[in-house]
Design a protein around this motif. Structure first.
Motif, mmCIF file in Angstrom:
data_model
loop_
_atom_site.group_PDB
_atom_site.id
_atom_site.type_symbol
_atom_site.label_atom_id
_atom_site.label_comp_id
_atom_site.label_asym_id
_atom_site.label_seq_id
_atom_site.Cartn_x
_atom_site.Cartn_y
_atom_site.Cartn_z
ATOM 1 N N ASP A 33 13.378 0.439 40.128
ATOM 2 C CA ASP A 33 14.799 0.486 39.796
ATOM 3 C C ASP A 33 15.182 -0.759 38.997
ATOM 4 O O ASP A 33 14.325 -1.569 38.621
ATOM 5 N N ASN A 34 16.463 -0.916 38.758
ATOM 6 C CA ASN A 34 16.926 -2.035 37.932
ATOM 7 C C ASN A 34 16.729 -3.395 38.590
ATOM 8 O O ASN A 34 16.810 -4.435 37.928
ATOM 9 N N GLN A 35 16.472 -3.388 39.908
ATOM 10 C CA GLN A 35 16.195 -4.646 40.625
ATOM 11 C C GLN A 35 14.693 -4.835 40.848
ATOM 12 O O GLN A 35 14.271 -5.679 41.622
ATOM 13 N N TYR A 36 13.884 -4.023 40.166
ATOM 14 C CA TYR A 36 12.415 -4.096 40.210
ATOM 15 C C TYR A 36 11.844 -3.685 41.565
ATOM 16 O O TYR A 36 10.704 -4.011 41.883
ATOM 17 N N ASN A 37 12.625 -2.963 42.354
ATOM 18 C CA ASN A 37 12.112 -2.410 43.607
ATOM 19 C C ASN A 37 11.484 -1.048 43.336
ATOM 20 O O ASN A 37 11.924 -0.307 42.452
ATOM 21 N N ASP B 286 10.794 2.705 43.456
ATOM 22 C CA ASP B 286 11.642 3.875 43.687
ATOM 23 C C ASP B 286 10.760 5.026 44.180
ATOM 24 O O ASP B 286 10.048 5.659 43.400
ATOM 25 N N ARG C 84 3.417 -12.392 37.239
ATOM 26 C CA ARG C 84 4.864 -12.482 37.030
ATOM 27 C C ARG C 84 5.190 -13.123 35.677
ATOM 28 O O ARG C 84 6.116 -12.678 34.975
ATOM 29 N N TYR D 87 4.792 -4.929 39.131
ATOM 30 C CA TYR D 87 5.738 -5.179 40.224
ATOM 31 C C TYR D 87 5.244 -4.605 41.548
ATOM 32 O O TYR D 87 5.725 -5.002 42.615
ATOM 33 N N ASN E 266 5.879 -7.212 44.313
ATOM 34 C CA ASN E 266 6.683 -6.861 45.485
ATOM 35 C C ASN E 266 5.882 -6.843 46.780
ATOM 36 O O ASN E 266 6.456 -6.772 47.865
#
Length: 440
Positions: free
Chosen positions: A99-103, A105, A291, A278, A282
């Motif tokens: 998602d937009n927060q790099y979590n 989905d 990173r 990510y 994560n």
């Protein structure tokens, strides 16, 4: 029920019928498997059941789908549980993005796993091909199937992981060429998965010691490429300060067999390289090159715009045309395209942003918030800046003679004809292939 006689298996469910899912389903079907495809998109299902492919620019796929349809070896449904119940093997190729927060989905694949659990029968082999964080095949998806179905993982149903390792526009070729990495939750799962792929793909196999190893290997491939491209982009920026042509450096350096410098460019896009690092980050890889590479590559859009500003000053009210909505050449795929980053920044600068991409309709381009512009439109004479983001074949013979007002072309892929552009009085800029301004 699955037995040691793997050759007797005939029924396979393929969950997710995108460009990769449909292609592997069609290949399985043409190798004498009865394939039940599943997808949540009704239009996709309807098209496949007519013997047609909804995927464009994938050589050979149309023929495979039509042949499989005529032989009645390939059908599609929107009801995943139904496809699973009919099958002895289930292959999952549902996308996992960020998602937009790099979590991560998981929404689509979690829903698919629930449907698989509701349709699975004893003895089924489930194989995940979707790129996912290490550990998820067994500890997220395998356990969820076990919990919802009441079947015991590794005893009542079998679980394996084998990452897709293909490249758009050559998926069928890559399925034959690239070794298939396979890991299983236990020895039996691995044995069954290996036998299946030998029969279904006729390719070389690499058996690894665990599911996690197979998962890790796919992400490691993508991280390697991301880091290598980031290195090339960093060196290209440094080369510009020294008046060195980076393209020449790459040719010279890579003549040494242990050097594999990639090509610099305006950015990195697609389903893989900007996303999968990510999955490590994560999971705890917070520091280091993985990173840093993401940061460097995502900043290339800023770097490109800064080069233009250095030449022209403020870009407010400038008419700027981006060539290519796609993330790369000859593929209709805008996911994480650098064009989206460029559009956001230029819009914030109050530039007038236009996009041309021969692979997309005007309506499709508009859906991404861009104004489409045909290269045959008279308005091209009002364009101030052209940015090449994806070098489609359609741009090979692109002439800039009609760009009467164009002051600068930023060649984000180092593919355009510098001499031809410069001869028209248009400033040409690229990534890593020019001398500092004071030396020009």
């Amino acid at each position: 029920m699955i037995t040691n006689q793997q050759e007797a298996l005939a029924n396979v469910a393929v969950i997710g019928l995108g460009k990769i899912g449909l292609t592997i389903a069609a290949v399985f079907a043409n190798n004498n498997y009865n394939v039940y495809g599943s997808d949540i998109n009704k239009d996709v299902v309807a098209t496949i059941n007519q013997g047609k492919s909804h995927i464009v620019n994938e050589p050979g796929l149309d023929k495979l789908v039509l042949t499989a349809h005529k032989s009645k070896n390939l059908s599609a449904t929107t009801v995943t549980a139904e496809a699973v119940t009919k099958s002895d093997i289930v292959v999952v190729i549902v996308p996992v993005l960020i998602d937009n927060q790099y979590n991560v989905d998981y929404q689509l694949i979690d829903a698919a796993v629930k449907d698989i659990a509701s349709g699975i029968k004893k003895g089924t082999l489930v194989i995940f091909e979707t790129t996912i964080p290490p550990g998820d095949t067994q500890h997220r998806f395998g356990k969820k199937i076990e919990e919802l179905s009441g079947l015991r993982l590794g005893e009542d149903f079998y679980l394996a992981y084998s990452p897709e390792r293909v490249y758009s526009n050559r998926i069928i070729e890559d399925l034959k060429k690239y070794p298939k990495v396979v890991g299983g939750v236990n020895e039996k799962s691995l044995e069954l998965a290996v036998k299946f792929y030998k029969n279904a793909l006729h390719c070389e196999l690499i058996e690894v010691s665990s599911i996690e190893t197979a998962e890790f290997s796919k992400i490691a491939e993508c991280v390697y490429r991301d880091v290598n491209i980031a290195l090339a982009n960093e060196l290209a920026q440094f080369a510009e300060t020294k008046g060195v042509n980076m393209s020449e450096v790459i040719v010279a350096s890579n003549s040494q067999p242990y050097s594999h410098l990639h090509t610099p460019g305006i950015g990195v896009g697609g389903h893989c390289i900007p996303i999968y690092p990510y999955f490590f980050i994560n999971k705890g890889l917070k520091q280091g090159m993985t990173r840093l590479a993401r940061t460097i590559n995502d900043r290339m859009a800023n770097y490109a715009i800064a080069k233009i500003e250095k030449e022209l000053g403020s870009l407010t009210d400038k008419n700027i045309l981006i060539l290519g909505l796609s993330y790369r050449e000859n593929v209709k795929e805008p996911t994480k395209s650098t064009t989206l980053l460029l559009m956001d920044q230029l819009t914030n600068m109050r530039s007038n942003v236009f996009v041309n991409d021969p692979l997309f309709t005007n309506e499709e381009i508009k859906s991404y918030g861009a104004s489409p512009l045909s290269l045959q439109d008279k308005f091209v004479s009002e364009i101030d800046v052209v940015i090449l983001q994806a070098f489609h074949d359609a741009y090979t013979d692109l002439s800039f003679e009609e760009f009467k007002n164009c002051m600068l072309v930023l060649d984000g892929r180092n593919k355009l004809n510098k001499n031809e552009i410069s001869s028209l009085g248009i400033t040409y800029r690229s990534i890593g292939n020019e001398k500092p301004k004071e030396e020009l």
